[in-house]
Structures are given as structure tokens and as C-alpha cells.
Design a protein around this motif. Structure first.
Motif, short mmCIF file in Angstrom:
data_model
loop_
_atom_site.label_atom_id
_atom_site.label_comp_id
_atom_site.label_asym_id
_atom_site.label_seq_id
_atom_site.Cartn_x
_atom_site.Cartn_y
_atom_site.Cartn_z
N SER A 1 0.87 -1.18 0.00
CA SER A 1 0.00 0.00 0.00
C SER A 1 0.90 1.23 0.00
CB SER A 1 -0.87 0.02 1.26
OG SER A 1 -1.67 -1.12 1.30
N ALA B 1 -6.67 3.78 7.04
CA ALA B 1 -6.86 5.21 7.28
C ALA B 1 -7.86 5.43 8.43
CB ALA B 1 -7.35 5.89 6.01
N PRO B 2 -7.89 6.62 9.00
CA PRO B 2 -8.82 6.87 10.10
C PRO B 2 -10.29 6.62 9.74
CG PRO B 2 -7.19 8.63 9.98
CD PRO B 2 -6.97 7.75 8.77
N LYS C 1 -5.50 6.76 14.78
CA LYS C 1 -6.11 5.52 14.28
C LYS C 1 -6.87 4.76 15.39
CE LYS C 1 -4.04 6.01 10.20
NZ LYS C 1 -2.91 5.32 9.65
#
Ligand SMILES: O=C1O[C@H](COP(=O)(O)O)[C@@H](O)[C@H](O)[C@H]1O
Length: 289
Positions: free
Chosen positions: A72, A178-179, A237
Motif C-alpha cells: 500500500s 486510514a482513520p 487511528k
């Protein structure tokens, strides 16, 4: 409802996530190249032409083993920079590197996942130790569908043909989260993309987080990987990690993969990201496998 997937938890005293995930990557590399764990991802079933019946007999794959890994972008690349570059046991020249997703911007843009990995990893390796890198066709960034189709063809070449190999099987797929719970370029509430069953790679044209246009591996491809490893750090996170671990029914893309790949999933998280999680944590003291 809580998830039963164990967390591999990187203890602070073991130098943190970058060290621990590097040990895990190298152990997976070694098992793939020198062990016998990888199913033959490139094998083609033999076809009996007179009956057109597909037999299960497989041709022996005599090609030298390669370590097929998908990366990623985002924060993961810095983790790899800190953890892997100083190691001497990374057999970079035996790696086939693919991307879990790509943002459709020029490679020299700071937002390009390949561009970031190139600057922070590949460019820093000696010439004779470079991996083989499979990135998108930069000339197609203005046509998301074409770009996705072209990247799918790249995968098909790397993993034999699509009819014989229903899904590619990466030895290791590394994901950030991601958050908002998106992984690769699979976003919450992007129902059609999340439900894709046939395509290996799909275009994303209205990403809620910039850049708007992207391509991404699909859930079936991600979940078919031999090993799916999440790397998640930082207090920002913590809320999403709580949702993934304690509210899988919310169906975040990260939860779908966490459940879908189940026993083949590992999480590398730091204390800050894990702070809000109240389910029983299975803490594994991380040792070199
Ligand atoms: O947009 C993206 O975000 C995710 C998560 O990034 P992170 O910086 O929060 O770890 C990343 O995994 C993905 O490749 C990227 O395109």
C-alpha cells in the motif's frame, strides 16, 4: 459482536512496529522462497481437449520462486523505510512488487503511491539489489477504467491467466488503514466497489479522500492472499481500530478483510492506536520466526 482475529502486537520494548513488521516480512519472504508454504499461484490446470473437462492435474512449476508482495502507500512506506533498508536479509532481487492501490497522479507527485515507494525504498537500494516492480501505466492516469484494466492484465501475466487462476495469490499483502477505515482505495460506503466479485482491479472515481481517482485491488483478491498484514500506528487511528475490533458489523472495508481473510491476517499496531480497544487482546511477544 467482537472479532476473534488475534492481534500480533508489537511490544514497545522490542523496538516498535517497524522492527517487528520487518521481522515478519523477512520470515514470510524466507518461508516463501525456501519453505513449502506457497500454493502454486502460477500453475495452469491441464485441459483434456477431447472432453473439455478440466482436470486437477497441474504442471510442475519449474520457475525459480519469487516473493510476490503487494504494497500500500501512505504511512506504510515510511515504516518499511525505517525497518527494511538497514537489514541485510531482505532478498530484494527475488521480490516481485505490486501495489494494492494507486492514486491516479503522475509518478513524481507526492501523492503517488509508487512514486513514494520509489523515492523512499527502491531508489535507495543498490543497482544489483532492485526488486522487479509492477506499477500502473502512468500514461493511463486520465482514464481510470483503462488504467485498472491494464493493471489487471499486469497481474494476469504475473499470476498466469485469469481463467485458470481465478484469483492471484500474493505471498504477502501489506495494508495500512486510514482513520475512516479505508484500506488500499476501498472506501466505506462504496458499495459497488466493495461488492465486486469478478474483477481483480477496479477504478475508483469519487474517492472521499484525495486524489479522487484511483485504482484498487478488490476484496476477493486481497482476501485470497496467503498473508494479509495490517500496519497501523498513532492515536489518530485509535477510534477506527476500536470499530474494526469491536463493531465488525459496521462493515468497514478493513473489517471486511479482517473477517474475510481471518486466520491469515496479522495486525502490527502500536500502543497509541490500540489504546481504545477493549476486547481481550491476544498479545504475542514478537519473536523472529
Ligand atoms: O489513500 C491511501 O490511504 C491508505 C492509508 O494510508 P495511511 O497513511 O493512513 O496509512 C493507504 O494504505 C493507501 O495505499 C492509500 O492510497
Amino acid at each position: 459482536m467482537t472479532t476473534t482475529v488475534p492481534i500480533i502486537y508489537s511490544f514497545k520494548e522490542l523496538n516498535g512496529v517497524a522492527e517487528a513488521v520487518s521481522d515478519h516480512i523477512i520470515a514470510t519472504q524466507n518461508r516463501t522462497l525456501f519453505g513449502d508454504i506457497r500454493k502454486d499461484s502460477g500453475d495452469v490446470p491441464a485441459t483434456n481437449e477431447s472432453t473439455t473437462k478440466v482436470t486437477t492435474k497441474k504442471k510442475k512449476d519449474t520457475r525459480p520462486k519469487r516473493f510476490k508482495i503487494a504494497l500500500s502507500g501512505g504511512s506504510l512506506i515510511q515504516v518499511l523505510n525505517e525497518g527494511l533498508l538497514k537489514r541485510e536479509d531482505v532478498l530484494w532481487d527475488k521480490w516481485d512488487v505490486y501495489f494494492a492501490d494507486e492514486r491516479l497522479v503522475p509518478f513524481d507527485s507526492p501523492e503517488s503511491n509508487y512514486g513514494l515507494a520509489k523515492r523512499k525504498l527502491f531508489d535507495l537500494l543498490p543497482e544489483d539489489k532492485k526488486p522487479t516492480i509492477y506499477h500502473i501505466d502512468e500514461s493511463l492516469i486520465n482514464d481510470p477504467q483503462e488504467c485498472a484494466d491494464s493493471y489487471e492484465k499486469t497481474l494476469i501475466k504475473g499470476f498466469a491467466n485469469k481463467d485458470s487462476v481465478k484469483l492471484p495469490m500474493f505471498d504477502l499483502l501489506l495494508l495500512g488503514c486510514a482513520p475512516d477505515g479505508h484500506i488500499a482505495s476501498l472506501f466505506p460506503n462504496h458499495g459497488e466497489t466493495l461488492r465486486e466479485k469478478y474483477a481483480w482491479v477496479v477504478p475508483v472515481e469519487n474517492a472521499p479522500v484525495g486524489p479522487k481517482t484511483r485504482i484498487t485491488l478488490t476484496i476477493p483478491v486481497i482476501c485470497h492472499s496467503h498473508q494479509v498484514t495490517f500496519v497501523v500506528e498513532g492515536a489518530v487511528k485509535a477510534p477506527v481500530l476500536k470499530t474494526i475490533m469491536e463493531r465488525p458489523e459496521k462493515g468497514l472495508p478493513s473489517s471486511i478483510v479482517n473477517e474475510g481473510a481471518a486466520s491469515r491476517v496479522a495486525w502490527f499496531v502500536d500502543d497509541e492506536a490500540l489504546n481504545d480497544v477493549s476486547v481481550t487482546k491476544k498479545k504475542y511477544k514478537f519473536l523472529v520466526e
